[in-house]
Design a protein around this motif. Sequence first.
Motif, mmCIF file in Angstrom:
data_model
loop_
_atom_site.group_PDB
_atom_site.id
_atom_site.type_symbol
_atom_site.label_atom_id
_atom_site.label_comp_id
_atom_site.label_asym_id
_atom_site.label_seq_id
_atom_site.Cartn_x
_atom_site.Cartn_y
_atom_site.Cartn_z
ATOM 1 N N GLN A 1 0.838 -1.416 -0.040
ATOM 2 C CA GLN A 1 -0.069 -0.143 -0.089
ATOM 3 C C GLN A 1 0.763 1.126 0.168
ATOM 4 O O GLN A 1 0.452 2.168 -0.734
ATOM 5 C CB GLN A 1 -0.863 -0.119 1.227
ATOM 6 N N ILE A 2 1.898 1.230 0.721
ATOM 7 C CA ILE A 2 2.709 2.431 0.789
ATOM 8 C C ILE A 2 3.343 2.871 -0.410
ATOM 9 O O ILE A 2 3.526 3.882 -0.963
ATOM 10 C CB ILE A 2 3.645 2.596 2.236
ATOM 11 N N GLU B 1 17.649 1.995 -10.210
ATOM 12 C CA GLU B 1 18.372 2.190 -8.759
ATOM 13 C C GLU B 1 18.172 1.003 -7.843
ATOM 14 O O GLU B 1 19.103 0.666 -7.159
ATOM 15 C CB GLU B 1 17.471 3.508 -8.267
ATOM 16 N N SER B 2 16.949 0.498 -7.811
ATOM 17 C CA SER B 2 16.794 -0.761 -7.053
ATOM 18 C C SER B 2 17.844 -1.817 -7.612
ATOM 19 O O SER B 2 18.222 -2.609 -6.816
ATOM 20 C CB SER B 2 15.235 -1.091 -7.108
ATOM 21 N N LEU C 1 15.059 0.867 1.955
ATOM 22 C CA LEU C 1 14.155 0.207 2.784
ATOM 23 C C LEU C 1 13.018 -0.667 1.973
ATOM 24 O O LEU C 1 12.722 -1.613 2.221
ATOM 25 C CB LEU C 1 13.645 0.718 4.176
ATOM 26 N N TYR C 2 12.479 0.354 1.086
ATOM 27 C CA TYR C 2 11.419 -0.351 0.312
ATOM 28 C C TYR C 2 12.092 -1.353 -0.533
ATOM 29 O O TYR C 2 11.487 -2.433 -1.148
ATOM 30 C CB TYR C 2 10.943 0.928 -0.770
ATOM 31 N N TYR C 3 13.462 -1.049 -1.143
ATOM 32 C CA TYR C 3 14.052 -2.174 -2.011
ATOM 33 C C TYR C 3 14.050 -3.494 -1.336
ATOM 34 O O TYR C 3 14.008 -4.627 -2.014
ATOM 35 C CB TYR C 3 15.360 -1.719 -2.602
ATOM 36 N N ILE C 4 14.468 -3.453 0.124
ATOM 37 C CA ILE C 4 14.776 -4.741 0.649
ATOM 38 C C ILE C 4 13.531 -5.310 1.161
ATOM 39 O O ILE C 4 13.399 -6.434 1.975
ATOM 40 C CB ILE C 4 15.707 -4.722 1.567
ATOM 41 N N SER C 5 12.522 -4.454 1.197
ATOM 42 C CA SER C 5 11.237 -4.760 2.002
ATOM 43 C C SER C 5 10.465 -6.444 1.752
ATOM 44 O O SER C 5 10.214 -6.991 2.853
ATOM 45 C CB SER C 5 9.949 -3.955 1.937
#
Length: 648
Positions: A244-245, A305-306, A485-489
């Motif tokens: 969601q975020i 980037e990711s 942090l989003y990349y490794i979530s």
Amino acid sequence: MALDFGMALLYIGVIYVIGQWTGYRLFLRGQNENRHIELLSLVIGFSEMTLLSTFFYFMCRMPVETIRAIWLILGVAALVDGIRRRSISRYSLGALCAVLLLWLLILIPGLIGRDQYYVYRGNATDMQTYVEETVALSMHPIGWYESRSKEEIGLVSDVLLRGYQWAVRDRPSAGLMIAVLRGNPDGEIYWVVYLYRMFVQAMIMISLVYLFGVVTVKEKGNSIGRNIVWAVAAALYCIGFWGQIQYDIDAVSQVSSIAVLTALTAVFFQYATGITDGGEKRPEDRGRYLLMILLAAAALALYLESALVHGALYMVTGIFLLIKKRKKIDGKCMVRLAGIPILSITLFVSVNYRIINFLHAQITSSVSDERQSWASYFNAWWLGRHGIDEGRITGPVSKVINHILSISGLYNMTVNYDRYYGMTAIILTGVMALVAGLIFWCIVRPFIAKWNGEAWTLWVMCLAGITMVLLFCVCGKSWSGGKLLYYISPYWYTFLCFPMLQLRQCHDVGGKLALCAAAVLLFSNVKIVADRVDDMKVNWACIGYRGNYPSDMIPGLKMAAVFAFDTQELNGVNSVQIRDLSEVSDHQYYLQYLKVKLTCAGITFVPDNDISYYQDPVEVSSKRVLSDPTVVLEAVQRSDGRYEIAVR
């Protein structure tokens, strides 16, 4: 809407049959021991379509209509061949049905809120960029833009000009994939973008399920109960906090790459473990090698980037794996390993060499001090849903606990200190401290329990990722740390869910404590889904969620304006005059919303006060010539105080 939805179903079907056909040939033509790879049919097909569509458009200079026709022909050929050879497996069909069901479920908020919900969420500027890029790519081939001056393009529409400029200096593959989906020229572009975004978000589920299977390789059997738990846990990533975020910050390219990168990571774990356990001897390792190159190149094209961060994490993880196994790699193996990034980058550049300029720009600017100021908005959720207990005895403790819980995906489990105070607040803070302690125990448990195999590799990768996030924050690069942090979530989520994925292995006290943390995590995500359902009942303006959450970048606009304009009201009209919309809050976005729709409909427009969403004057619009029949669009205030567009 119905025709656009039908086009999306056809789009997904083509992706599936092409991916299934490729997977069948990469892995020993579907031998039973390798059938599990066919869970990734959608991801494989999506990666192929991304790379080839980008190549066709930018290098072969084909219009999107031709690219779409090519894919339809290839899809039919793959389907016929699959039926003839009986190579379409129940595994891949099951994955397709699961993704479609989840896709239909997460389309519901948009079906209810329509434009008001999905025109933009928490990052209006980025969302407008992707929409303009999609419009430009879908309407003309690259040669059309290159044969005209900026003014000539702007005279047609400044939406096309900015979209073209983004396409040649940004990462355009996600926008191009949406353009391929947009097969109905009379359709609503924002609805098409929403259909695509929900599809790539739902597709994450099958990559996570595949990753679950890789890291729980010792979990024997194929029980229905286990499969249901895995599917639910994976779906909760997509519709819970993390999914969601990332949707709410309008990270279109980022979300597009998650399924591809998660699948790449799972295959990397298998390949790396295989090498350290005895070398590249199995026939399926050759298939994994080629698949890694394909997935890595697609990930670079979608969100470089990711992808680059993942490459660094793979290197760190691989080094630690070699140290653990006390393994020395021979020269041939080193060459093969070095060939993965080299071939991936070569393939990535060959489909669109222009992206090299964007790569250079991102490397030099991603950690710039100017960008770090964005953390006050995009990273505010680290403080928890209700903030910390500032100024009171539990303040410092609540800040630490809220950070631990939030970056672990338990954002909505933090204490509401406006509602609870005194002894109640202290007790609740203590309970949350126990949950934070459980998370810390999950981190140290693999070291004590001496994990091995793919599960140990997952743990090392999570530790490396979290360490990088913390180092960024310590160095004052909080926004960059938040992006990482989003990349490794997906891996952080998988790691915390791990005990739930291996219920039979949680016999000791340590395993049961980790199982408690997994249960809290899944419950938290269920609660987020329930909160969203409740929010839809009262959030009439679709302005986003309350609390420290980046979902409402310009709150005044959706409260003040109605996003419900339909160009079907202008049938037979050649051009329009748009009256000054300055009375509407943040009117430049409202104006841009109209300009995008008019551009898609092929209607010439001249605004009285034309400014871009960066508040820059658009001077070329005054040079456009209106032709009859012409109408006027203006913002009219309704009885409830909100503005809507009226045709005069």
